[in-house]
Structures are given as structure tokens and as C-alpha cells.
Design an enzyme around this catalytic site. Structure first.
Site, PDB file in Angstrom:
ATOM      1  N   ASN A 166       0.863  -1.323   0.067  1.00 27.02           N
ATOM      2  CA  ASN A 166       0.027  -0.135  -0.031  1.00 27.02           C
ATOM      3  C   ASN A 166       0.835   1.338  -0.067  1.00 27.02           C
ATOM      4  OD1 ASN A 166       0.847  -0.747   2.744  1.00 27.02           O
ATOM      5  ND2 ASN A 166      -1.227   0.432   3.574  1.00 27.02           N
ATOM      6  N   GLY A 189       2.924  -5.704   7.350  1.00 25.31           N
ATOM      7  CA  GLY A 189       1.988  -5.954   6.536  1.00 25.31           C
ATOM      8  C   GLY A 189       0.859  -6.640   7.520  1.00 25.31           C
ATOM      9  N   SER A 190       0.347  -7.715   7.032  1.00 22.67           N
ATOM     10  CA  SER A 190      -1.017  -8.061   7.901  1.00 22.67           C
ATOM     11  C   SER A 190      -0.560  -8.925   9.144  1.00 22.67           C
ATOM     12  CB  SER A 190      -1.769  -9.077   7.007  1.00 22.67           C
ATOM     13  OG  SER A 190      -1.167 -10.150   6.480  1.00 22.67           O
ATOM     14  N   GLU A 248       5.085  -4.207  12.205  1.00 20.14           N
ATOM     15  CA  GLU A 248       4.222  -3.240  11.925  1.00 20.14           C
ATOM     16  C   GLU A 248       3.094  -3.677  11.088  1.00 20.14           C
ATOM     17  OE1 GLU A 248       4.602  -0.065  12.992  1.00 20.14           O
ATOM     18  OE2 GLU A 248       6.691  -0.650  13.671  1.00 20.14           O
ATOM     19  N   LEU A 249       1.860  -3.731  11.868  1.00 23.18           N
ATOM     20  CA  LEU A 249       0.490  -4.575  11.318  1.00 23.18           C
ATOM     21  C   LEU A 249      -0.402  -3.917  11.124  1.00 23.18           C
ATOM     22  CD1 LEU A 249       1.234  -7.711  13.376  1.00 23.18           C
ATOM     23  CD2 LEU A 249       2.280  -7.183  11.423  1.00 23.18           C
ATOM     24  N   CYS A 265      -3.148   1.293   7.069  1.00 19.40           N
ATOM     25  CA  CYS A 265      -3.115   0.480   8.485  1.00 19.40           C
ATOM     26  C   CYS A 265      -4.137   1.325   9.378  1.00 19.40           C
ATOM     27  CB  CYS A 265      -1.910   0.106   8.977  1.00 19.40           C
ATOM     28  SG  CYS A 265      -0.640   1.472   8.829  1.00 19.40           S
ATOM     29  N   GLU A 308     -10.090  -6.242  10.187  1.00 17.51           N
ATOM     30  CA  GLU A 308      -9.445  -4.887   9.481  1.00 17.51           C
ATOM     31  C   GLU A 308     -10.095  -4.976   8.140  1.00 17.51           C
ATOM     32  OE1 GLU A 308      -5.360  -5.447   8.013  1.00 17.51           O
ATOM     33  OE2 GLU A 308      -5.165  -3.029   8.228  1.00 17.51           O
TER      34      GLU A 308
END
Ligand code: NAP
Length: 473
Positions: A152, A227-228, A247-248, A281, A375
Site C-alpha cells: 500500500n 503487513g497483515s 508493523e501490522l 493501516c 481490518e
């Protein structure tokens, strides 16, 4: 067009495997990329491990100069990068331009921070038998870093790993998103032209699961993953003793208090919920509005949502373009249908064409429904009224995630209460959750992550404190 090669140990590599990159708006192929296999990934790790013997000894001046040169070269190719980002992700062009500006800032700030990795002096004469002693403490680079990035923000989120790593003196192996690898490879060309030692930066486009090699290989000392949550936490479980920075995602909550500036709140919420088709996010997902202004808020939100400029990402007026692919849009469309079947109501939107999902507002959604609990990562918001401010804070906290929250209020007690009680990595007052400046500490609690990014904080993660005890005899 020739497929893009990838960079390992200063060499541009072609393999027998190729992958194509598709523009989600036009559904046409915008490029092809050679894929690294296990052998090339191993070579990349080996070259990063070898190069670390040089990168760790680069002076502050040298690290800063390299980072400054990268920033300058991106600056001179701003429009090329912007078009590349829009081409491979479908991000509206004005948003791509903002991302490029941010990446220039991230590298420039990394160049500055490379000169500010300071230490401290610790007195040791705190007990009778420890006279005449003092210690120096400073940070040393941890070692080769494995960086895995999402689709993204294919430039700035790469910058958030590469900038601090070079500033710290670490070497890097980068695995970019398979949906958007072209931007990272273009950045690699720039980094390759700097005087960073050969092998100091390697990039290995490959299918996601193959990047587990970076996670399990002992020569890589830190994995920095954006990412996820599902992928991130699974990688952490496999990382053994390696340091892991995650970093989710999240399902960000925003509170609109009774005394908030409603027009301002609406503007920022609309931008924060639908910009980049909600694929951020910290995109606004759950909005809690004081009951005294709820009707006015929802009427205005409906009007603004219906009039938002959607469509062709190359058009400068477009705010909402396509999502990354049809599968992602179709998944969220299914969640909307499911919520409606379970008693939620649709205020507007909800229709999908290919990868394009209309900006959508849902009311009466219960916390356990997927559009609230998971999410969405799409241009979808739920809105709900609250009576007491404390109740709104509880509603935001009723989530497995905790990245950032926004609070529109002019009540100082509420500001302090929200800061103390919200279970998130950052509370943004009088703006939506979707605010980030690239030097600030950024990261989540609960399922949203582990550790902090933001240039100086990532440098801390990528370095280790070492003490030098000095004894006068
Ligand atoms: P993703 O599917 O988790 O992919 C992220 C990266 O991980 C990609 O490079 C992917 O490669 C790779 N990957 C997938 N499976 C892997 C495995 N088994 N081992 C190693 N690497 C693997 O996420 P995404 O769809 O690209 O991005 C969206 C997610 O990122 C959202 O959850 C969003 O909230 C989160 N995000 C978080 C932040 C933050 O700073 N907190 C910022 C932006 C995005 P492939 O592309 O080849 O599958």
C-alpha cells in the site's frame, strides 16, 4: 518491455521465473519482474552478511551522505516514482505524489539521524568498592536486516526500513510486495549508484512464503515486517532468537465528542476513511459520535461520501480509486452483505465493480461483525452513537487491534482521559486516526504490532547498546 532484474551483491540478476504486475484499475500488465528463488535469496543473505563487515564501519558522515544522495535522486525522479506507484497499485496520482514527498523526507531525515546516534556516560561510583570508574554507552549496528514490505505504500514503507538501516550501519535484504515490486526495484537502481558497499543493499522479489528464508536464516539479525497481522505474527513465531519488528494492521476507531468542530471532523474523517480506498493501516474504520450531534454528523457524512470523487487514479481529482485487486474488494463486499444480513443498515455505498468498491457507510453494526472486528482495509466506515465519553473510549478499545485512534474534542479532561485509557500506539487529538509524520514513533499494541518505526525509533531497534567500563588505576 524487458522484465525488471533484481539486485544481489551489486549484480542485476535475471532468472527463469517471472511475475507480472497488474494495474487494478485498467486490469492491464504494467511490468514484469524476475523472481528470486532460494538460491538467490541465500546469495543475498550471504552478500548482506559479508557487506556488514564494511557497513558497520562506515562513518556517520558517510552514512549520512549516502542517504542524502538517495533523497536527492528520488527528488529528481518524483514524477516517475509517482506514476510507477499509481501504475502498480491504482493509488490516485495525487496520493502517490504525497507518498514520494514523504519518502524524500524519510531519507532526508534518516541522513540527519545518522549523525545523531549518540550515547551516554554512566557513573559507576555508586558503591564503595566501585570508585574511580565510569562507563561509556553507545549504539552499534545489529547486523544484516531482513525487510519485508506491503503493497500500500511501496516507496515510503521501504524507505522506513532502508533509511534507518543505512543510518544505523546495517546491511539489508529487502523482499518487496509481489503486488507492487516495481517501485522498490527503481529505488534499488538509485541505491546501487551510491557508494554504499556492494551487497549492502539487496532486493529479492519472490512469492511471500519464500521470504520465510530471511526469517529463519541465522545470518539475518533483525526482521522488520510491515503487513497483515496473520503473516506478521506467524513470522515472529518462526524467528527464534532473532529480533522482530512488526508493523501490522488495525481497525482504527475515531471519537467525535459533543463539543467537536463538526465540519473539521467530517472533512478529516472522510479523507481518513476513503483516501487510497481505505488501504492504510490507520484508515478510519469505526466512528463513535456523541448522540447529541449524531444525526447531524450522519446526514453530513452521507452527503460528503456520495459526492467524493471516485474512479480513474490517473485523474488528479480522484480521491477513491480501485482497491489492490478484485479479490480484496470482493472479500469486503461479502463482509458488508453479511453485516446487513445480521441486522446492520447501509447508509450508502456497498456496490462493487471489479476491484472498485463504492465508499460505504454502515450503521447499527455490532462489534463482533467482521466489518467492525476485522481490518476492512477498504473505503468502508461504521458509525455508532455514544452517550458518555468513557463509553466511547471503551468502544474503541473493544478490538483486538490497537494502532492509532483519533479524538475530536475540545474538552481537556477528555483529551487526558483518552490518552491514558485508549489501548493504542498513538492518540491523535482533533484529527482522525489516519495521521502520520514520518519521524514520530509509529506502531501498535495488541495484535497491531511489536516495536516502533519512525526513523529514530527504527534506528534504536536496529542497533544494540554496548558498554565500555573505564577504570582508573
Ligand atoms: P501481506 O499480505 O501480509 O504482505 C506483506 C508482505 O509480506 C508482502 O511482501 C508479502 O509478500 C509478504 N509475505 C506474505 N506471506 C509471507 C510469508 N509467509 N513469509 C514472509 N513474507 C510473506 O500484507 P499486504 O496485503 O501487502 O498489506 C496490507 C497489510 O499491511 C494490512 O494489514 C495493513 O494494515 C498492513 N500495513 C501496516 C502498516 C503499519 O505500519 N502498521 C503499514 C502499511 C500496511 P507477497 O506480496 O509476495 O505475498
Amino acid at each position: 518491455m524487458e522484465p525488471a532484474k533484481f539486485l544481489v551483491n551489486g549484480e542485476w540478476i535475471a532468472t527463469e521465473n517471472k511475475q507480472s504486475v497488474t494495474n487494478p484499475y485498467k486490469n492491464d500488465v504494467v511490468g514484469e519482474v524476475f523472481q528470486a528463488g532460494p538460491r538467490q535469496i541465500d546469495q543475498a543473505i550471504m552478500s548482506a552478511a559479508d557487506a556488514f563487515s564494511q557497513t558497520r564501519l562506515l562513518t556517520s558522515f558517510e552514512r549520512s551522505t549516502i542517504l542524502g544522495a538517495i533523497a536527492k535522486e528520488i527528488e529528481s525522479s518524483k514524477e516517475t516514482f509517482s506514476k510507477l506507484i499509481t501504475g502498480e497499485t491504482g493509488k490516485p496520482i495525487t496520493f502517490s505524489r504525497v507518498e514520494v514527498e514523504r519518502a524524500i523526507f524519510t531519507f532526508t531525515f534518516s541522513a540527519e539521524e545518522a549523525k545523531r546516534i549518540e550515547g551516554n556516560i554512566v557513573p559507576l561510583d555508586l558503591a564503595p568498592k566501585s570508585n574511580d570508574r565510569i562507563a561509556l554507552v553507545r549504539r552499534f549496528p545489529l547486523g544484516p536486516v531482513g525487510a519485508i514490505t506491503p503493497f500500500n505504500f511501496p516507496l515510503n514503507l521501504v524507505a522506513h526500513k532502508v533509511g534507518p538501516a543505512i543510518a544505523a550501519g546495517c546491511s539489508i535484504v529487502l523482499k518487496p510486495s509481489s503486488k507492487a515490486p516495481l517501485t522498490a526495484l527503481r529505488l534499488a537502481e538509485i541505491i546501487d549508484r551510491t557508494v554504499l558497499p556492494k551487497g549492502g543493499f539487496n532486493v529479492v522479489p519472490c512469492p511471500g512464503d519464500q521470504a520465510e528464508q530471511l526469517v529463519t536464516d541465522k545470518r539475518i539479525k533483525l526482521i522488520t515486517f510491515t503487513g497483515s497481522p496473520a503473516v506478521g505474527w506467524a513470522l515472529k513465531a518462526k524467528a527464534g532468537k532473532k529480533r522482530v519488528l512488526l508493523e501490522l494492521g488495525g481497525n482504527a476507531g475515531v471519537i467525535v465528542d459533543k463539543d467537536a468542530d463538526l465540519a473539521h471532523a467530517l472533512r478529516r474523517i472522510v479523507q481518513g476513511a476513503y483516501g487510497n480506498a481505505g488501504q492504510s493501516c490507520i484508515s478510519v474504520q469505526r466512528v463513535f459520535v456523541h448522540e447529541s450531534v449524531y444525526t447531524r454528523f450522519s446526514e453530513q457524512l452521507l452527503k460528503m461520501t456520495k459526492s467524493i470523487a471516485s474512479g480513474d487514479p490517473e485523474n488528479e481529482r480522484t480521491v477513491v480509486g480501485p482497491m489492490i485487486d478484485e479479490a480484496a474488494a470482493s472479500k469486503v463486499e461479502g463482509w458488508i452483505f453479511e453485516a446487513l444480513a445480521q441486522g446492520a443498515n447501509l447508509l450508502c455505498g456497498g456496490r462493487r465493480t471489479g476491484a472498485f468498491l463504492e465508499p460505504t457507510v454502515v450503521t447499527d453494526a455490532r462489534p463482533e461483525m467482521k466489518i467492525n472486528a476485522q481490518e476492512v482495509f477498504a473505503p468502508v466506515v461504521t458509525i455508532a452513537p455514544f452517550k458518555e465519553f468513557r463509553e466511547a473510549v471503551q468502544m474503541v478499545n473493544q478490538s483486538e487491534y490497537g494502532l492509532q485512534a483519533g479524538v475530536f474534542t475540545n474538552n481537556l479532561d477528555h483529551v487526558l482521559y483518552a490518552y491514558r485509557e485508549l489501548e493504542v500506539g498513538g492518540v491523535i487529538i482533533n484529527d482522525s486516526s489516519s495521521y502520520r509524520m514520518d519521524n514520530m514513533p509509529y506502531g501498535g499494541v495488541k495484535d497491531s504490532g511489536h516495536g516502533r518505526e519512525g526513523v529514530p525509533y527504527a534506528i534504536e531497534e536496529m542497533t544494540e547498546l554496548k558498554l565500555l567500563g573505564l577504570t582508573m588505576v
